[in-house]
Write an enzyme that holds these catalytic residues in place. Sequence first.
Site, mmCIF file in Angstrom:
data_model
loop_
_atom_site.group_PDB
_atom_site.id
_atom_site.type_symbol
_atom_site.label_atom_id
_atom_site.label_comp_id
_atom_site.label_asym_id
_atom_site.label_seq_id
_atom_site.Cartn_x
_atom_site.Cartn_y
_atom_site.Cartn_z
ATOM 1 N N LYS B 79 9.528 -18.806 24.977
ATOM 2 C CA LYS B 79 10.706 -18.740 24.101
ATOM 3 C C LYS B 79 10.988 -20.145 23.567
ATOM 4 O O LYS B 79 10.918 -21.122 24.316
ATOM 5 C CB LYS B 79 11.907 -18.219 24.894
ATOM 6 N N SER B 154 18.878 -12.366 23.061
ATOM 7 C CA SER B 154 18.340 -13.346 22.137
ATOM 8 C C SER B 154 16.836 -13.576 22.257
ATOM 9 O O SER B 154 16.209 -14.066 21.320
ATOM 10 C CB SER B 154 19.055 -14.680 22.356
ATOM 11 N N SER B 178 20.135 -11.756 27.617
ATOM 12 C CA SER B 178 19.101 -12.100 26.631
ATOM 13 C C SER B 178 17.661 -11.869 27.072
ATOM 14 O O SER B 178 16.742 -11.987 26.264
ATOM 15 C CB SER B 178 19.247 -13.553 26.196
#
Lengths: 478, 491
Positions: B79, B154, B178
Amino acid sequence: MSREDYEIVIGLEVHAELSTKTKIFCSCKTAFGGAPNTQVCPICMAMPGTLPVLNEKVVEYAVKAGLATNCEIERNSKNDRKNYFYPDLPKSYQISQYDKPLCIGGNIEIETSNGTKKIGITRIHIEEDAGKLNHDDLGGGSLVDLNRAGVPLIEIVSEPDMRSAEEAEHYLRKLKSILEYIEVSDCKMEEGSLRADVNVSVHKKGEAFGQRTEMKNMNSFRSIVRAIDYEANRQIDVIEAGGEIVQETLRWDEVSGKTFPMRDKENAQDYRYFPDPDLVAIKLSEEYIEHIKNSLPELPESRKKRYLEEYKLSEKDAKIITSSKYLSDLFEQAGEISENIKAVGNWIISDISRILNETETDPIAIPFDAKQLAELVMLIDKGTINSSIGKKVLEELFENPRSPEEIIKEKGWIQISDEGAIKEVVLKVLEANPQSVADYKAGKDRALGFLVGQAMKETKGKANPQMLNKMFVEEMKK
Amino acid sequence: MNITELTVHELQEKLKSKELTIVQIVEAYTQRIKEKEPKIEAFITLQLEEALTKASKLDKKIANGEKISSLAGIPIGIKDIICTKGVRTTCASKMLENFIAPYDATVMEKINAEEMISLGKLNMDEFAMGSSTEHSYFKKTKNPWDLSCIPGGSSGGSAAAVAADMVPWALGTDTGGSIRQPASVCGIVGLKPTYGLVSRYGVIAYASSLDQVGVFTKDVEDCAILLNVIAGHDEKDTTSVDVGEKDYTQCLGKDIKGLKIGVPKEFYGEGINEEVKQSLLAAVEEYKKIGAEVEEFSLDIAELSLATYYIISCAEASSNLGRYDGIRYGHRAKNYSNLRELFKNSRSEGFGEEVKRRIILGTYVLSSGYYDAYYKKAQQVRTLVSNKFNEAFKKYDVILTPTSPTTAFKLGEKSSNPLEMYLSDICTVSVNIAGLPGISIPCGLDSKGLPIGMQLIGKRFDEETIIKVAHAYEKQTKFREKFRPTFKEGV
């Protein structure tokens, strides 16, 4: 009303840089004077993703300062964020302590012209310093140097207990001396490692305290005293003219000797303090605090007492010497080497203090060491030089410190103690000053002093004064 | 054999038996990314050339008989909130569009120590603020099950990349859901460890007291393997906790007979989609079949947690994001006539809408006069939520809830309504508020063919139990063998 009808109230917030080797939240060096941005890392530059780790030494030093100023040490403390934007503040928040400082409720004693007085200490907390903005001479604008960002500080907040600039100066000197003694800060005011925010208010005697103003970042005793006097008078003038004092932050201007309101930055800021979620709470055990208490070095009060008893120094002399840890250490070390601590003390109290005052130098900046001072004392004791040459050697030690032995050789200051040489000078002076000889013989003893002076002049101060005296008397008896 | 469909433990076996080389694996993924990435748009930065170079070096090492890690050569996706030395780390923000991290996050050091190969940096909501990955400055990632749907957020890029077989597993972060919510809507496994189990050093902060790094995997076994790699105390993060060495694969395949599962009825009520609810109830029946004791109970914290979450996370974010001031790195406005404008214009231009909204909210709740009513109150509620969980864990070993109130919604469906978007986190935020571990695993499809996820919540630092319970279900139901993303072009 006259000024005598007013009382001045002063409180100080003193920031002292702690002399830890590394910064408060990372392992960068704290040394002063490095080239810009050479003592930085991702953490103190606030690179994304970095986290602070509290330097344990910082807590230890702050606890020491707390104990040395009779504070209560909080067993549970924490770090808070103080949020504001400024280019020298890389995270856009300063990690400080808000409602749970490490130390609270202490005091220190100061000597004033009206006797001793206790000044309360509200709190001592730890925080990080910001970086520095330098003017960019080439490109215009400012450049940020983050070497100082993250250097540990303690902020020592006093109660509004001082009533004159004199008391404020005594308080600050005493505080500085304590911090030096416990070796948590080198307190170099000229490098900004000790600086004070000064709060001043005035009120008519018998009435409630007035509104205060604050002068930020003062870093010399002289300007603090001047600024307090100026600001108190200004406030009295405002009140006498029917005006009101506004609570505001002021800037002291050394050149004009006046205070000016600062622009927006410091006034009416909402710092949005909240506990720093990146750091765990600071929990101190009884054993830890006890351990630090036991490891505290001798403080100025107790040294002073010892000097009165052991060395029979006068109260005044002991106070001068113990006012600075550096002077006091110099005294003890040079005393031990020279085996004449009395003489060392005299040098410190008289000539060394005088030179420090004249040049506004802090004792810590004395360029020579205890060994060199001891050597000077020993040269006089051995009769290699006389004390007036000694003064010249001392000045030389301040100018360009090296071995006094070397100095006198180089300068040709070795005392003339050769009987033949002394006699030659004496005869020469006697011959040139028949009037003085006559005066002396007529019972005017002062004439002898004049003759010795002439002989000293002749030998550029190098003649042994005792021998001169003796020989003049002998010769004139003949 | 379709290499990119394999789990990591399967890849490990093929490498061990020399059925595959690392170069073959990396090439297969490169091919898959070339094929699927144009549709999915999961990556912000690709590192494919670099990956291939690393792969051939590792193959040479193997050929020379050198000792290498059992995970050497396994590809991974990261990420784009995790700092990677020398590689752009953007946080999906214009603010950090050209930011190259000068150091590796602690989790990256661990990944590198295992000689895993990063294939690239994955898309996300800007600064991890969002539940759909639509708040990325760069691109909108699509859900591999339906390209007209969001992949969750997210960590939407991480979830979509694993679901689309573009990486075998990925790292993400979870502040309010997330990891678990995107894992749920993408039909894969997502674990958010206990706060403090994994170092946050080098992970760009959104809300420091809630952020935690976790994993996206194809199955529970891989989840345990990757957790072994990233867990552990770190001196650089004082909020990380030393719980000693643990091997999370040890709890795989263990019996769960007599284990107590609590089902909080408030998590199955209003606002939870009916199909999701039914799927969860079916899961409850499966658990009963394999010997767990399931009991309904009351845990009335979801709404309190959501409000608390948005106060605390925004407060912390407003302070954490102050450093993006245009002075040292990141976006700096071209036009400004004084310092104030330099700050203001750089931040106005560099941050997106959602980030600005949360900074303003956070600044507000910390302001003097409002602090007590919001931030302080939220901290009190936080303690309350923790206490209620503690109470529940006196009776139950794990708590079972839906991960997300709905399956994947359409791109654009909620992006104009922040409050509705915030409700996506209703089932997950309380876990962050209390700092507990939570895992999401797939438990079915809805009538539109979109995956449904269930969440297992455990006691602090008891990842073993939720992994064990998740694994038992996975073994029983074999979701992955039955269902695959279809990459259908939605309407």
